[in-house]
Write a protein that holds these residues in place. Structure first.
Motif, PDB file in Angstrom:
ATOM      1  N   PHE A 194      -9.795  -8.884  -5.149  1.00  0.00           N
ATOM      2  CA  PHE A 194      -9.088  -9.669  -6.161  1.00  0.00           C
ATOM      3  C   PHE A 194      -8.099 -10.654  -5.530  1.00  0.00           C
ATOM      4  N   GLU A 195      -7.773 -10.456  -4.259  1.00  0.00           N
ATOM      5  CA  GLU A 195      -6.901 -11.406  -3.567  1.00  0.00           C
ATOM      6  C   GLU A 195      -7.529 -12.795  -3.520  1.00  0.00           C
ATOM      7  N   GLY A 196      -8.835 -12.865  -3.618  1.00  0.00           N
ATOM      8  CA  GLY A 196      -9.539 -14.148  -3.630  1.00  0.00           C
ATOM      9  C   GLY A 196      -9.835 -14.645  -5.036  1.00  0.00           C
ATOM     10  N   THR A 197      -9.063 -14.149  -6.002  1.00  0.00           N
ATOM     11  CA  THR A 197      -9.197 -14.598  -7.394  1.00  0.00           C
ATOM     12  C   THR A 197      -7.804 -14.879  -7.959  1.00  0.00           C
ATOM     13  N   ASN A 198      -7.753 -15.298  -9.207  1.00  0.00           N
ATOM     14  CA  ASN A 198      -6.470 -15.495  -9.888  1.00  0.00           C
ATOM     15  C   ASN A 198      -6.013 -14.246 -10.630  1.00  0.00           C
ATOM     16  N   VAL A 199      -6.771 -13.158 -10.500  1.00  0.00           N
ATOM     17  CA  VAL A 199      -6.430 -11.901 -11.168  1.00  0.00           C
ATOM     18  C   VAL A 199      -5.371 -11.156 -10.347  1.00  0.00           C
ATOM     19  N   ASN A 200      -4.408 -10.581 -11.027  1.00  0.00           N
ATOM     20  CA  ASN A 200      -3.383  -9.768 -10.382  1.00  0.00           C
ATOM     21  C   ASN A 200      -3.947  -8.373 -10.113  1.00  0.00           C
ATOM     22  N   ALA A 201      -3.714  -7.844  -8.904  1.00  0.00           N
ATOM     23  CA  ALA A 201      -4.201  -6.505  -8.546  1.00  0.00           C
ATOM     24  C   ALA A 201      -3.038  -5.537  -8.338  1.00  0.00           C
ATOM     25  N   GLY A 202      -2.021  -5.678  -9.157  1.00  0.00           N
ATOM     26  CA  GLY A 202      -0.905  -4.743  -9.111  1.00  0.00           C
ATOM     27  C   GLY A 202       0.295  -5.204  -8.319  1.00  0.00           C
ATOM     28  N   ARG A 203       0.183  -6.305  -7.586  1.00  0.00           N
ATOM     29  CA  ARG A 203       1.368  -6.831  -6.897  1.00  0.00           C
ATOM     30  C   ARG A 203       2.412  -7.223  -7.956  1.00  0.00           C
ATOM     31  N   GLY A 204       3.664  -6.930  -7.631  1.00  0.00           N
ATOM     32  CA  GLY A 204       4.713  -7.186  -8.607  1.00  0.00           C
ATOM     33  C   GLY A 204       4.917  -6.020  -9.558  1.00  0.00           C
ATOM     34  N   THR A 205       4.284  -4.881  -9.247  1.00  0.00           N
ATOM     35  CA  THR A 205       4.521  -3.631  -9.973  1.00  0.00           C
ATOM     36  C   THR A 205       4.692  -2.542  -8.918  1.00  0.00           C
ATOM     37  N   GLU A 206       4.902  -1.315  -9.350  1.00  0.00           N
ATOM     38  CA  GLU A 206       4.969  -0.186  -8.427  1.00  0.00           C
ATOM     39  C   GLU A 206       3.609   0.499  -8.294  1.00  0.00           C
ATOM     40  N   PHE A 207       2.559  -0.154  -8.776  1.00  0.00           N
ATOM     41  CA  PHE A 207       1.198   0.375  -8.711  1.00  0.00           C
ATOM     42  C   PHE A 207       0.278  -0.646  -8.050  1.00  0.00           C
ATOM     43  N   GLN A 208       0.694  -1.123  -6.873  1.00  0.00           N
ATOM     44  CA  GLN A 208      -0.082  -2.117  -6.149  1.00  0.00           C
ATOM     45  C   GLN A 208      -1.462  -1.566  -5.788  1.00  0.00           C
ATOM     46  N   PHE A 209      -2.494  -2.373  -6.058  1.00  0.00           N
ATOM     47  CA  PHE A 209      -3.892  -2.013  -5.799  1.00  0.00           C
ATOM     48  C   PHE A 209      -4.281  -0.700  -6.482  1.00  0.00           C
ATOM     49  N   GLN A 210      -3.690  -0.485  -7.667  1.00  0.00           N
ATOM     50  CA  GLN A 210      -4.075   0.654  -8.502  1.00  0.00           C
ATOM     51  C   GLN A 210      -4.329   0.195  -9.934  1.00  0.00           C
ATOM     52  N   ARG A 211      -4.329  -1.109 -10.145  1.00  0.00           N
ATOM     53  CA  ARG A 211      -4.581  -1.702 -11.457  1.00  0.00           C
ATOM     54  C   ARG A 211      -4.998  -3.151 -11.254  1.00  0.00           C
ATOM     55  N   TYR A 212      -5.572  -3.731 -12.267  1.00  0.00           N
ATOM     56  CA  TYR A 212      -5.854  -5.169 -12.221  1.00  0.00           C
ATOM     57  C   TYR A 212      -5.773  -5.722 -13.633  1.00  0.00           C
ATOM     58  N   LEU A 238       0.869  -1.182   0.000  1.00  0.00           N
ATOM     59  CA  LEU A 238       0.000   0.000   0.000  1.00  0.00           C
ATOM     60  C   LEU A 238       0.907   1.234   0.000  1.00  0.00           C
ATOM     61  N   PRO A 239       1.420   1.621  -1.166  1.00  0.00           N
ATOM     62  CA  PRO A 239       2.466   2.640  -1.220  1.00  0.00           C
ATOM     63  C   PRO A 239       1.987   4.085  -1.149  1.00  0.00           C
ATOM     64  N   ASN A 240       0.685   4.349  -1.414  1.00  0.00           N
ATOM     65  CA  ASN A 240       0.250   5.741  -1.487  1.00  0.00           C
ATOM     66  C   ASN A 240      -1.257   5.866  -1.241  1.00  0.00           C
ATOM     67  N   ASP A 241      -1.749   7.099  -1.285  1.00  0.00           N
ATOM     68  CA  ASP A 241      -3.167   7.370  -1.030  1.00  0.00           C
ATOM     69  C   ASP A 241      -4.075   6.645  -2.018  1.00  0.00           C
ATOM     70  N   THR A 242      -3.662   6.565  -3.285  1.00  0.00           N
ATOM     71  CA  THR A 242      -4.505   5.932  -4.294  1.00  0.00           C
ATOM     72  C   THR A 242      -4.700   4.452  -4.003  1.00  0.00           C
TER      73      THR A 242
END
Length: 407
Positions: free
Chosen positions: A275-293, A260-264
């Motif tokens: 999305f943690e309960g799915t196979n979809v990526n929610a930004g982990r492994g990027t610098e935009f965690q929980f800001q994309r899927y 959780l790097p920022n306000d967004t």
């Protein structure tokens, strides 16, 4: 009078009239548009040392803390543990939650016991062999100080840590002091409510996904509603925030956890965290965690955005690692006032093989109910799904109102 002299006199008269009018205009503006004072800055409870240090003097103290447990100063901050030690407080040990005392562990990764290299204090993990302090671990402590920044989402595990620490304190007659901090998602209540039969570490009580309370308020509710083990009550003291309301916008100066790097990311987390309960990526492994899927198995023709997750700080093994994920970039999203199902519905509808989408057990743990997965699979809209939450939300709001400290 010579013509030149008359001209000079006229010019002088006009100048004096203009100057007088200009001065009056300035006076009128300043009188009708007073300067609006900026709101007083929020003071976190950890900064109110004059309130809690007298309580700790002469006592053996255990601290539940992580990297957010700091006292802010004009040019930076000092960790609470360092501050207590420099003030002569007898800190005996530190209890570390998920991600660890220094915050380096991945989500879900076990944290080991150890010794803090900066202070020499023993670190006892509450995200390893045990998640609740044992009687032996509390035997050398007269009081526990709890100070962790929360983000106000039920499956964010720090409220579970708070509850289990309060359980242990109640069982062992050890007082607990909660140093309160703002909730960046504290301005609304929304989302599906945890069903009793599905409670667990991602939700120990029947509360909504977003509960709109600070840690101090939530601690009071745990005591008041009899939610601690066997209905016991902890000897609780809440050190309150100053200049905070539930409508306050609070920008976290320290990331509350690695992903959780920022306000967004924090404002999107209640919705994208599912999305943690799915196979979809929610930004982990990027610098935009929980800001994309996105995911490689989603319809590439439906999106004009793609990215490739790779291992990084906070995510050693991200979902869809090394694969091109098709999806949406939400990094320009303003502050949210609700939980929305729009994005998870979008991702499900654009998944070519629907059997690849849900991790059913994990999704139920995050949603708190098996109903949400069924509603999405049945094609219900965001509005239709949210309508099914309302009765539970109103019931919770009535309970919540009894324990609010701030407007």
């Amino acid at each position: 009078m010579p013509i030149l002299s008359r001209i000079k006199s006229t010019v002088l008269l006009l100048f004096l009239v203009f100057s007088a009018c200009k001065g009056q205009q300035k006076e009128t503006i300043s009188a009708t548009e007073p300067e609006i004072a900026a709101p007083a800055p929020i003071k976190v409870a950890a900064n109110r040392t004059e309130v809690y240090l007298p309580i700790l003097q002469g006592k053996s103290v255990a601290v539940v803390a992580n990297p957010t447990s700091v006292i802010f100063k004009e040019n930076g901050h000092t960790h609470l543990v360092d501050s207590l030690l420099s003030s002569g407080v007898n800190v005996k040990q530190v209890f570390a939650p998920e991600h660890g005392f220094r915050g380096r562990a991945d989500a879900g990764e076990h944290v080991k016991d150890g010794v803090d290299t900066q202070t020499g204090l023993p670190i006892i993990s509450l995200y390893g062999k045990n998640r609740k302090p044992s009687a032996a671990q509390l035997s050398n402590s007269d009081v526990v100080v709890f100070d962790i920044q929360d983000v106000g989402v039920r499956f964010y595990t720090y409220i579970a840590t708070l509850q289990l620490v309060m359980d242990a304190c109640a069982e062992n007659n050890v007082p607990i002091i909660v140093l309160d901090r703002p909730n960046p998602n504290g301005h609304y209540v929304d989302g599906p409510t945890m069903m009793k039969e599905h409670t667990g570490y991602l939700g120990l009580n029947t509360i909504p996904l977003v509960y709109g309370m600070t840690m101090g308020e939530y601690a009071q509710m745990l005591n008041g509603e009899g939610w601690l083990e066997n209905g016991s009550k902890a000897d609780l003291t809440v050190i309150e925030l100053e200049n905070y309301t539930h409508e306050s916008e609070y920008h976290l100066p320290i990331r509350p956890s690695p992903n959780l790097p920022n306000d967004t990311s924090i404002t999107l987390y209640p919705s994208l965290g599912l999305f943690e309960g799915t196979n979809v990526n929610a930004g982990r492994g990027t610098e935009f965690q929980f800001q994309r899927y996105g995911a490689s198995f989603m319809d590439s023709t439906a999106y004009d955005f793609s990215y490739v997750p790779e291992p990084n700080f906070g995510s050693k093994y991200p979902k869809e690692e090394g694969k091109t994920c098709f999806g949406r970039d939400l990094s320009d999203t303003p502050r949210m006032n609700e939980v929305t199902m729009e994005w998870i519905i979008d991702a499900y509808n654009n998944t070519l093989d629907k059997s690849k989408f849900f991790l059913t057990e994990g999704f139920t743990k995050h949603a708190g109910t098996p109903l949400l997965q069924k509603q999405i699979e049945q094609g219900m809209t965001n509005a239709e799904i949210k309508a099914t939450w309302q009765a539970d939300l109103e019931n919770f709001k009535n309970i919540r109102a009894k324990y609010l400290i701030y407007d």
